[in-house]
Scaffold this active site. Structure first.
Site, PDB file in Angstrom:
ATOM      1  N   GLY A  33       0.811  -1.314  -0.261  1.00 34.21           N
ATOM      2  CA  GLY A  33      -0.186   0.115   0.382  1.00 34.21           C
ATOM      3  C   GLY A  33       0.647   1.616   0.050  1.00 34.21           C
ATOM      4  O   GLY A  33       2.402   1.048  -0.670  1.00 34.21           O
ATOM      5  N   ASN A  34       0.176   2.660   0.021  1.00 38.07           N
ATOM      6  CA  ASN A  34       0.893   3.536   0.296  1.00 38.07           C
ATOM      7  C   ASN A  34       0.285   4.667   1.429  1.00 38.07           C
ATOM      8  O   ASN A  34      -0.958   4.031   2.231  1.00 38.07           O
ATOM      9  CB  ASN A  34       0.721   4.307  -1.032  1.00 38.07           C
ATOM     10  CG  ASN A  34      -0.387   4.630  -1.425  1.00 38.07           C
ATOM     11  OD1 ASN A  34      -1.088   5.428  -1.042  1.00 38.07           O
ATOM     12  ND2 ASN A  34      -0.875   3.443  -3.108  1.00 38.07           N
ATOM     13  N   ARG A  35       1.259   6.026   1.515  1.00 35.32           N
ATOM     14  CA  ARG A  35       0.648   6.375   2.690  1.00 35.32           C
ATOM     15  C   ARG A  35      -1.354   8.046   2.103  1.00 35.32           C
ATOM     16  O   ARG A  35      -0.923   8.207   3.106  1.00 35.32           O
ATOM     17  CB  ARG A  35       1.741   7.344   3.454  1.00 35.32           C
ATOM     18  CG  ARG A  35       3.040   6.252   3.540  1.00 35.32           C
ATOM     19  CD  ARG A  35       3.772   6.770   4.282  1.00 35.32           C
ATOM     20  NE  ARG A  35       5.379   6.545   4.896  1.00 35.32           N
ATOM     21  CZ  ARG A  35       5.019   5.124   5.477  1.00 35.32           C
ATOM     22  NH1 ARG A  35       3.814   5.306   6.346  1.00 35.32           N
ATOM     23  NH2 ARG A  35       5.977   4.515   5.275  1.00 35.32           N
ATOM     24  N   SER A  36      -1.056   7.750   0.943  1.00 39.56           N
ATOM     25  CA  SER A  36      -2.177   8.363   1.088  1.00 39.56           C
ATOM     26  C   SER A  36      -3.690   8.954   1.326  1.00 39.56           C
ATOM     27  O   SER A  36      -3.957   6.840   1.696  1.00 39.56           O
ATOM     28  CB  SER A  36      -2.858   8.159  -0.665  1.00 39.56           C
ATOM     29  OG  SER A  36      -3.690   8.628  -0.965  1.00 39.56           O
TER      30      SER A  36
END
Ligand code: CTP
Ligand code: CA
Length: 226
Positions: A33-36
């Site tokens: 995943g990512n930190r958005s």
């Protein structure tokens, strides 16, 4: 800041906004995943609705309340995001791709939880995800649709932004400078909006709602021309 007349300047318009960050399954309990946080996309959806637009928000893994008057479609992975976007794209005047879409996903997603010591993969093999934005622009369904991308860059922001705008073929690319605690997870944003027409509009540091309003101003200008 906007005049009274501008309050409903998007009345009669339909827009699609994407928000959040996609998650790509490794196994049933793990993902890439990512930190958005989804805050910028949610601000874009909320401000468009406040200005009179009919808004569909394709939301990937966001923990925020649904914006008032917005239809929210929940997705998990990039491929689910693509399905949602392609299903909604035809009837909309603008698509704003604020979501952080994973460039890659694990080549295979294990059916059962990967166990330590048994499978112990030295590496996770990756495969490329579809580029949703490029797909929208390279195969436009209507000539007047305004297509907006978002990009976060850590360095050579304008140079990378211009190259990306050309590569993506979008009408506007909103480029954020990230790093040093900027943008990801923060309340405020600073950006430059690069136009396919060669324009560059600086959007000053401020709340994500203000950046959203500036983006809709630019989208509105382009819709008014056609
Ligand atoms: N995007 C997309 N589909 C992808 C990747 C990105 O639609 N598979 C969209 C994003 O939603 C964003 C824009 O493309 O609006 C730019 O994303 P970015 O990650 O900056 O572009 P990339 O071409 O993936 O470049 P980079 O190598 O810098 O990640
Ligand atoms: Ca990317």
């Amino acid at each position: 800041r906007r005049g009274a007349a501008a309050e409903t300047d998007l009345a009669g318009r339909r827009v699609l906004v994407t928000a959040g960050g996609t998650r790509e399954d490794i196994d049933p309990v793990r993902f890439l995943g990512n930190r958005s946080s989804g805050r910028q996309g949610y601000a874009l959806a909320a401000t468009a609705a406040a200005r009179g637009a009919k808004v569909v928000l394709a939301s990937a893994n966001v923990e925020l309340p649904d914006p008032a008057g917005v239809e929210v479609v929940r997705v998990g992975s990039a491929r689910e995001m693509r399905e949602a976007v392609l299903a909604e794209r035809e009837g909309v005047d603008a698509v704003v791709m604020a979501a952080a879409v994973a460039d890659f996903r694990p080549a295979t997603s294990a059916e059962g939880k990967i166990k330590k010591g048994e499978d112990q993969p030295a590496t996770i093999a990756l495969t490329e995800n579809p580029d949703i934005l490029a797909e929208l622009t390279h195969n436009r369904v209507n000539g007047h649709q305004v297509i907006v991308g978002f990009a976060a860059e850590t360095d050579h922001v304008l140079e990378h932004g211009r190259a990306k705008l050309a590569r993506k073929g979008c009408d506007l690319l909103v480029v954020n400078q990230v790093g040093e605690g900027r943008a990801f997870g923060s309340q405020d944003n600073q950006a430059v909006a690069l136009g396919g027409d060669g324009s560059a509009v600086e959007i000053p540091y401020g709340p994500k709602e203000d950046l959203a309003d500036r983006v809709w101003d630019l989208v509105g200008d382009r819709l008014a021309v056609v």
